[in-house]
Design an enzyme around this catalytic site. Structure first.
Site, short mmCIF file in Angstrom:
data_model
loop_
_atom_site.label_atom_id
_atom_site.label_comp_id
_atom_site.label_asym_id
_atom_site.label_seq_id
_atom_site.Cartn_x
_atom_site.Cartn_y
_atom_site.Cartn_z
N ASP A 349 57.41 45.52 51.64
CA ASP A 349 58.80 46.17 52.03
C ASP A 349 58.92 47.29 52.89
O ASP A 349 57.66 47.25 52.56
CB ASP A 349 59.45 45.92 50.68
CG ASP A 349 60.43 47.08 50.31
OD1 ASP A 349 61.62 46.88 51.37
OD2 ASP A 349 61.15 47.80 49.49
N GLU A 352 59.27 48.67 58.06
CA GLU A 352 60.17 49.20 59.84
C GLU A 352 59.37 50.35 60.10
O GLU A 352 59.46 49.81 61.73
CB GLU A 352 61.54 49.93 59.23
CG GLU A 352 62.57 49.21 58.65
CD GLU A 352 62.08 48.48 56.99
OE1 GLU A 352 61.89 49.61 56.69
OE2 GLU A 352 62.97 47.47 56.97
N ASP A 461 68.86 45.18 51.48
CA ASP A 461 69.60 45.91 50.86
C ASP A 461 71.31 45.43 50.97
O ASP A 461 71.90 46.41 50.83
CB ASP A 461 69.41 47.21 50.78
CG ASP A 461 68.16 47.44 50.01
OD1 ASP A 461 66.91 46.76 50.26
OD2 ASP A 461 67.60 48.32 49.83
#
Ligand code: MIG
Length: 760
Positions: A349, A352, A461
Site C-alpha cells: 500500500d 505512489e 479507496d
C-alpha cells in the site's frame, strides 16, 4: 528532435523520441520484449510519409493501407507534445485506472501516481498510470503506449472534438504503436510488457479484509464466524495495526503475541493471511531495518544527498530507493524473511509513494495561516480552502532523488510512476528467489504497465456509493484493456457506510471480478457478509458459493491469460468491434470465454436493460433464451443478469469452504449448444510452479449436435498430472430441450451420448 525506430513482435513499432540526441529516455522497465529489428524505412508500418512543417514532425498513420490520420510531434516549453487526429465516432479505450466511462472521449487525464482517497468523477488521476489506449471504429483498431514514467497528460477530445493531445513532461520517451483487433491489441501489449502471473487457486476465492482486524482475538473470531456460518472464504487480511508503531516487518507483540502460532491455526482452518507492507521506513534509532538501510545508503535522498524525510503512518520516515537493483534485492530478502513464519502474501500500500506531509510543507502552511487576516476577504477564503488541497496534492517529486544502477541521480519527478511498480518487483523477485517453487502473491495499490508480471492491483479507496459501484465496473474493463488481468475493487466500498442492499449488489459484481475482496475503512460500519442481517447474508452466501462453483471455469481462464494474454475480463467491444452499440455498453462485460455479466448498480433496482451483442444468449439462472439486442432483465435482489453465449460451455464444481488445489473432485458442464461448443479444463496443484514441468492436466470438453442428439467428448490435450476417478455431469440446453448425461472420468477421455431430459 531525434527519432529512432524499432520493430517488435506483434507488428509493434517503437519510436524513441528525443528533443536532442543527448537526452536520455529513462527505462521504465515496462517493456521486456526484445526488438526484432531496427528499421529505417517506415513504409510497411502504420507510420510513414513523414515530413516537417513549422518545427512539427508529421507522420501519416494508416490503417489497413488507407491513410487514417496524422500524428504531429513537437517540442513545447514543458516537454514534448503529440497530437493525433481522430474521426467522428472513433472510440478511445484504455488508460487503465482512471475514473469515468469506458470510452474516454471528452476529458483530460493525468498520469502521476497519487494517493487519491476520493474517486469522484472529476478526478484526473489515481494511484496508477497506464498511458496506453486504443482508437477504435468498425474499420480500424490502433493501439498506443506512451512509455514515460514521469508526468504526462492526455487530452482525449476535450479541448478539441477530434484530437488527442498528449503532453509528456520530459525530453525523451518511447512511443509504441500497433494495429490489430481490439483483443489482439491487448494481447500485444501483454506480449510487450509480460504475461500475467499465474496465481495460486486460493487467490480466486473470496477474501475478507478490514482496516483493521486489530488483534489476534478479532482475527480468530472473524474467521470462526465464516466457518460457523458456512460462508466460503480463503483469505484474511491484516492491515497496518498488526505492526508495532507502523514499523514495517514488525509485529505488535501485545496484540499479536504469537503470530506464527496464529497463522498456523488459521491455516488449519483453511485461511491464508495476507499482511500489509508500506514503503515508509520509520526513522528510529535501533530499528534494524532503518539502521541497515541508512548505513548502506538505500534510501531516496534530498538535494543535499542525505535521506529524504517525510511523514507517513510511522511518523518521520525514509523511502527505500526501489529504482536501484541493490535496494530491490535487499528489500526482497527482508520481505522473504518476514514471510517465513507463514504469511501467505504481501499487500503493498501507500507506494505512489503517498506522503502525508514534509516538515517544509508544515512550515509553509504555518506561514500561510499566520498571514491569514479577515481583511483579505475572499482571498482568505481561497487560501483556507487551498490548504487541504496543498496537503493532499503537493508534488514532492522534485524534492527527492533516486540513484540508478550506475550511480546516476534522477529526480523522482522523472520516474515517479514506477515507484510502486519497482516495490512490487522487488517483492516478487525476493519471494521467487527464496521460495523457489511457490507462486508469489503480491497486491499493490500503485502500478505501471508490466505490473501483471509481478503482482495484482486493487483499485484503492473507493466509497460505499452506488455511483462508485458503476465506476468500478467501467474501471475493471479499462484496466483489462491495458493488460491488467487480475484486479478488483473493494467489495462493499472502502470509505463510508455500506448497507445490505449495496453489499449484495457489490458482492454480485465481486463474483465476476478476478480479485474478489471485501474491504472497508476504519471508522465505517462493519461490512462482513453477515453485518446487515439474515436476509442479506443468505443472498451474499449464495453468490459467494456461486463464485466457488465457477472456480474450474475461472481458473482455466486465469491460465489462459497467463499463456496467451487473453484477459479474463473483456469489454463487449473486444468481440464485436464492428457493432458500435458495444462502445457505450460499459456497464456489462464478458467474463471468461462464455459468460456475459451485467451487474446491478442502482439502488432499489429490480432489473435493468442489457445489451446482448451478436448472438443468442441463455439466462444463467432460468434458462430463458434471448435474441441479440436490448432486453430488460428482471433481477430482484437475489439475482443478477448473467448470460451464457450460444454455443459455449461452463465448467463448474461443488462449492467448498476454501480451496487448496485446483483439482476438482467432480465437475459439471453446463451450456447452451445449438451446433457445437468446446471448453478447456485446466488443473494443477494450484499453488506451485510444478506446472512448468508438466504437472498439470488440460482437457478439452466438446459438445456437438447430430440430428436431435447431443454428444459429449472429453479429450486430454496436454500435461502429465493424473486426476483421480470422478464424475463429470452434463446439463446442456439446445434451445428446446435440456440434455443430461454422466461420464466417469478416468483420465483417458471418451465420448458419451446425452439424454433428453423429459421435464425441465
Ligand atoms: O492512509 O492501511 O488503500 O486499503 O486499509 C490509508 C490503511 C492507508 C489505504 C489503503 C487501504 C488501507 C489503508 N491505507
Amino acid at each position: 528532435m531525434n527519432y529512432k525506430f524499432k520493430k517488435f513482435p506483434g507488428r509493434i513499432l517503437e519510436i524513441e523520441i528525443k528533443s536532442s540526441p543527448e537526452d536520455t529516455a529513462y527505462e521504465s522497465g515496462a517493456v521486456i520484449a526484445k526488438p526484432i529489428a531496427v528499421v529505417d524505412r517506415l513504409s510497411s508500418f502504420y507510420f510513414h510519409n513523414s515530413r516537417i512543417e513549422r518545427d512539427e514532425k508529421i507522420f501519416t498513420i494508416s490503417c489497413q493501407k488507407e491513410k487514417w490520420a496524422e500524428l504531429k510531434i513537437m517540442e513545447t516549453s514543458k516537454g514534448i507534445r503529440l497530437i493525433i487526429e481522430i474521426e467522428d465516432g472513433d472510440g478511445v479505450f484504455g488508460l487503465g485506472e482512471e475514473v469515468g466511462p469506458l470510452n474516454k472521449r471528452g476529458r483530460t487525464y493525468e498520469f502521476y501516481n497519487t494517493d487519491e482517497p476520493e474517486h469522484a468523477s472529476t478526478k484526473t488521476k489515481l494511484y496508477s498510470s497506464f498511458p496506453m489506449f486504443m482508437v477504435l471504429s468498425p474499420k480500424k483498431a490502433l493501439g498506443f503506449f506512451v512509455d514515460y514514467p514521469g508526468y504526462s497528460k492526455m487530452d482525449i477530445c476535450h479541448e478539441e472534438e477530434n484530437k488527442i493531445i498528449i503532453d509528456v513532461a520530459g525530453q525523451a520517451f518511447k512511443l509504441y504503436l500497433q494495429g490489430d483487433t481490439p483483443d489482439g491489441i491487448t494481447a500485444n501489449f501483454v506480449e510487450l510488457t509480460g504475461k500475467p502471473i499465474l496465481l495460486p487457486i486460493w487467490m480466486l476465492g473470496y477474501q475478507q479484509s478490514r482496516w483493521s482486524y486489530p488483534d489476534e482475538k478479532t482475527v480468530l473470531s472473524i474467521s470462526r464466524e465464516f466457518r460457523n456460518r458456512s460462508i466460503p472464504c480463503d483469505v484474511i487480511y491484516l492491515d497496518i495495526d498488526y505492526m508495532e508503531n507502523f514499523k514495517v516487518f514488525t509485529w505488535d507483540k501485545k496484540k499479536f503475541p504469537d503470530p506464527k502460532a496464529l497463522l498456523s491455526k488459521l491455516r488449519d482452518m483453511g485461511f491464508k493471511v495476507i499482511t500489509i507492507v508500506d514503503p515508509g521506513v520509520k526513522v528510529e534509532e535501533g530499528y534494524e531495518l532503518y539502521e541497515e538501510a541508512k548505513e548502506a545508503g538505500y534510501f531516496c535522498t534530498n538535494s543535499a544527498g542525505t535521506p529524504f524525510e517525510a511523514y507517513v503512518w510511522p511518523g518521520k520516515s525514509h523511502f527505500p530507493d526501489f529504482y536501484n537493483a541493490r535496494v530491490r534485492k535487499w528489500w526482497g530478502d527482508k520481505v522473504s524473511e518476514f514471510k517465513a513464519i507463514g504469511v501467505a502474501g504481501i499487500w503493498n500500500d501507500m507506494n505512489e509513494p503517498s506522503i502525508f506531509f514534509t516538515p517544509e510543507l508544515i512550515e509553509e502552511i504555518k506561514t500561510t495561516v499566520k498571514n491569514l487576516s479577515p481583511d483579505l476577504g475572499m482571498l482568505a477564503d481561497f487560501t483556507i480552502n487551498q490548504i487541504p488541497y496543498e496537503k493532499r496534492y503537493r508534488d514532492h517529486g522534485k524534492k527527492f532523488f533516486h540513484k540508478d544502477d550506475h550511480g546516476n541521480v534522477i529526480s523522482n519527478r522523472q520516474i515517479h510512476n514506477i515507484y510502486g511498480f519497482n516495490m512490487t518487483r522487488a517483492t516478487y523477485e525476493g519471494l521467487i528467489n527464496h521460495y523457489k517453487t511457490e507462486r508469489p502473491v503480491i497486491l499493490t495499490r500503485s502500478a505501471y504497465p508490466g505490473i501483471q508480471r509481478y503482482g495484482i492491483l486493487w483499485t484503492g479507496d473507493n466509497a460505499s456509493l452506488w455511483e462508485q459501484l458503476y465506476q468500478e465496473i467501467q474501471m475493471l474493463q479499462s484496466l483489462a484493456i491495458t493488460g491488467v488481468n487480475f484486479t478488483g475493487s473493494d467489495v462493499g466500498g472502502f470509505g463510508g457506510d455500506c448497507n445490505g442492499e449495496l453489499l449484495v449488489r457489490w458482492t454480485q459484481f465481486g463474483v465476476f471480478q478476478p480479485f474478489f475482496r471485501n474491504h472497508s475503512a476504519i471508522g465505517t460500519r462493519n461490512q462482513e457478509p453477515w453485518s446487515f442481517g439474515e436476509k442479506y447474508e443468505r443472498i451474499i452466501k449464495k453468490f459467494i458459493e456461486l463464485r466457488y462453483a465457477l472456480l474450474p471455469y475461472i481458473y482455466s481462464a486465469l491460465k489462459e491469460a497467463h499463456d496467451t494474454g487473453q484477459m479474463i475480463v473483456n469489454p463487449l467491444l473486444y468481440k464485436w468491434p464492428e457493432d458500435e452499440k458495444t462502445y457505450e455498453a460499459d456497464d456489462e462485460y464478458l467474463f471468461g470465454p462464455s459468460l456475459l455479466v451485467a451487474p446491478i448498480y442502482k439502488a432499489n433496482a429490480t432489473g435493468r436493460t442489457v445489451y446482448l451483442p451478436g448472438m443468442r444468449w441463455m439466462n444463467f439462472f432460468n434458462g430463458r433464451i434471448y435474441e441479440p439486442g436490448y432486453h430488460y432483465i428482471e433481477a430482484p435482489l437475489d439475482s443478477l443478469p448473467l448470460f451464457v453465449a450460444e454455443n459455449s460451455l461452463l465448467s463448474m464444481t461443488e462449492p467448498s469452504q476454501y480451496v487448496e488445489k485446483a483439482i476438482w473432485k467432480g465437475l459439471k458442464i453446463i451450456g447452451f449448444v445449438t451446433s457445437n461448443a468446446s471448453i478447456c479444463i485446466y488443473e494443477d496443484d494450484g499453488v506451485s510452479l510444478k506446472y512448468l514441468d508438466k504437472a498439470f492436466s488440460r482437457k478439452r470438453v466438446e459438445i456437438w449436435k447430430t440430428g436431435d442428439k447431443l454428444l459429449a467428448r472429453i479429450h486430454p490435450e496436454a500435461g502429465e498430472l493424473k486426476t483421480s476417478e470422478r464424475k463429470i455431469n452434463f446439463e446442456i440446453f439446445d434451445g428446446t430441450h435440456t440434455h443430461v448425461g454422466e461420464f466417469i472420468d478416468k483420465g483417458e477421455g471418451g465420448v458419451v451420448e446425452l439424454e433428453k431430459k423429459l421435464k425441465n
